[in-house]
Write a protein that holds these residues in place. Structure first.
Motif, PDB file in Angstrom:
ATOM      1  N   ILE A   1       0.856  -1.172   0.000  1.00 46.89           N
ATOM      2  CA  ILE A   1       0.000   0.000   0.000  1.00 46.89           C
ATOM      3  C   ILE A   1       0.897   1.229   0.000  1.00 46.89           C
ATOM      4  O   ILE A   1       2.063   1.150   0.404  1.00 46.89           O
ATOM      5  N   ALA A   2       0.367   2.350  -0.462  1.00 48.24           N
ATOM      6  CA  ALA A   2       1.124   3.610  -0.479  1.00 48.24           C
ATOM      7  C   ALA A   2       0.474   4.584   0.492  1.00 48.24           C
ATOM      8  O   ALA A   2      -0.753   4.723   0.513  1.00 48.24           O
ATOM      9  N   ASP A   3       1.300   5.254   1.291  1.00 45.06           N
ATOM     10  CA  ASP A   3       0.780   6.252   2.230  1.00 45.06           C
ATOM     11  C   ASP A   3       0.579   7.575   1.484  1.00 45.06           C
ATOM     12  O   ASP A   3       0.875   7.664   0.288  1.00 45.06           O
ATOM     13  N   PRO A   4       0.058   8.620   2.142  1.00 49.45           N
ATOM     14  CA  PRO A   4      -0.208   9.887   1.453  1.00 49.45           C
ATOM     15  C   PRO A   4       1.008  10.539   0.798  1.00 49.45           C
ATOM     16  O   PRO A   4       0.862  11.327  -0.137  1.00 49.45           O
ATOM     17  N   ASP A   5       2.222  10.206   1.263  1.00 49.11           N
ATOM     18  CA  ASP A   5       3.425  10.779   0.672  1.00 49.11           C
ATOM     19  C   ASP A   5       4.061   9.872  -0.372  1.00 49.11           C
ATOM     20  O   ASP A   5       5.096  10.212  -0.942  1.00 49.11           O
ATOM     21  N   GLY A   6       3.463   8.707  -0.611  1.00 48.69           N
ATOM     22  CA  GLY A   6       3.979   7.795  -1.625  1.00 48.69           C
ATOM     23  C   GLY A   6       4.924   6.718  -1.107  1.00 48.69           C
ATOM     24  O   GLY A   6       5.469   5.951  -1.894  1.00 48.69           O
ATOM     25  N   TYR A   7       5.138   6.650   0.209  1.00 48.64           N
ATOM     26  CA  TYR A   7       5.959   5.574   0.756  1.00 48.64           C
ATOM     27  C   TYR A   7       5.202   4.257   0.629  1.00 48.64           C
ATOM     28  O   TYR A   7       3.999   4.193   0.892  1.00 48.64           O
ATOM     29  N   TRP A   8       5.899   3.200   0.244  1.00 47.21           N
ATOM     30  CA  TRP A   8       5.299   1.883   0.114  1.00 47.21           C
ATOM     31  C   TRP A   8       5.412   1.116   1.418  1.00 47.21           C
ATOM     32  O   TRP A   8       6.453   1.160   2.087  1.00 47.21           O
ATOM     33  N   LEU A   9       4.338   0.400   1.762  1.00 46.66           N
ATOM     34  CA  LEU A   9       4.265  -0.411   2.971  1.00 46.66           C
ATOM     35  C   LEU A   9       3.839  -1.807   2.553  1.00 46.66           C
ATOM     36  O   LEU A   9       2.790  -1.989   1.938  1.00 46.66           O
ATOM     37  N   GLU A  10       4.673  -2.789   2.868  1.00 46.08           N
ATOM     38  CA  GLU A  10       4.408  -4.173   2.468  1.00 46.08           C
ATOM     39  C   GLU A  10       3.477  -4.832   3.481  1.00 46.08           C
ATOM     40  O   GLU A  10       3.679  -4.712   4.692  1.00 46.08           O
ATOM     41  N   ILE A  11       2.478  -5.550   2.986  1.00 44.04           N
ATOM     42  CA  ILE A  11       1.533  -6.251   3.840  1.00 44.04           C
ATOM     43  C   ILE A  11       1.719  -7.751   3.622  1.00 44.04           C
ATOM     44  O   ILE A  11       1.612  -8.235   2.494  1.00 44.04           O
ATOM     45  N   LEU A  12       1.987  -8.440   4.742  1.00 40.47           N
ATOM     46  CA  LEU A  12       2.289  -9.885   4.699  1.00 40.47           C
ATOM     47  C   LEU A  12       1.310 -10.638   5.584  1.00 40.47           C
ATOM     48  O   LEU A  12       0.934 -10.143   6.659  1.00 40.47           O
ATOM     49  N   PRO A  13       0.934 -11.867   5.195  1.00 47.74           N
ATOM     50  CA  PRO A  13       0.167 -12.678   6.127  1.00 47.74           C
ATOM     51  C   PRO A  13       1.046 -13.055   7.327  1.00 47.74           C
ATOM     52  O   PRO A  13       2.266 -13.101   7.209  1.00 47.74           O
ATOM     53  N   ALA A  14       0.416 -13.301   8.464  1.00 49.27           N
ATOM     54  CA  ALA A  14       1.150 -13.573   9.700  1.00 49.27           C
ATOM     55  C   ALA A  14       2.119 -14.752   9.559  1.00 49.27           C
ATOM     56  O   ALA A  14       3.179 -14.742  10.170  1.00 49.27           O
ATOM     57  N   ASP A  15       1.779 -15.714   8.732  1.00 49.70           N
ATOM     58  CA  ASP A  15       2.614 -16.910   8.598  1.00 49.70           C
ATOM     59  C   ASP A  15       3.609 -16.814   7.441  1.00 49.70           C
ATOM     60  O   ASP A  15       4.192 -17.828   7.049  1.00 49.70           O
ATOM     61  N   PHE A  16       3.822 -15.616   6.921  1.00 53.39           N
ATOM     62  CA  PHE A  16       4.742 -15.439   5.788  1.00 53.39           C
ATOM     63  C   PHE A  16       6.149 -15.847   6.215  1.00 53.39           C
ATOM     64  O   PHE A  16       6.639 -15.414   7.266  1.00 53.39           O
TER      65      PHE A  16
END
Length: 125
Positions: A108-123
């Motif tokens: 996902i991208a925050d309002p300033d364009g920084y990317w945030l990775e989303i992982l399942p708990a068991d990744f």
């Protein structure tokens, strides 16, 4: 000599917009705040209420132009206990910027364009 992680920092252009995003998208809450004595900047530390790691948002009062993130190869990663629900929430928010279905992750991208990775708990990192 040993070192421990303390926090990661990102600079934000609109502090209130960023605080709202991080609360809604990731459930992060403000843990502490520091205002410069001259009012020139504000530091807000966000936490997940589970781990000691913090995200520091730096807001520079006089800044008016967007930050140049270059190739934006830097990112923070978050795990979630309900990946499908998180995906639907972020889809509704319109903040998903990249999906890697083969790996089972997305960003996902925050309002300033920084990317945030989303992982399942068991990744498996």
């Amino acid at each position: 000599m040993k070192f421990s992680f303390a926090h990661n920092n990102i600079n934000v252009l609109d502090l209130e917009k960023s605080l709202a995003f991080y609360k809604e998208a990731l459930g992060l809450v403000e843990t502490k705040k520091h205002e410069a004595p001259d009012g020139s900047f504000t530091l807000v530390y966000l936490g997940d209420e589970k781990t000691p790691h913090l995200l520091e948002l730096t807001f520079i009062k006089e800044r008016t132009e967007k930050y140049n993130l270059g190739e934006n190869e830097f990112h923070l990663a978050f795990t979630t206990d309900n990946f499908e629900k998180a995906y639907e929430k972020h889809k509704e928010m319109g903040c998903i910027c990249f999906e890697n279905k083969e790996m089972g992750i997305y960003f996902i991208a925050d309002p300033d364009g920084y990317w945030l990775e989303i992982l399942p708990a068991d990744f498996d990192v």
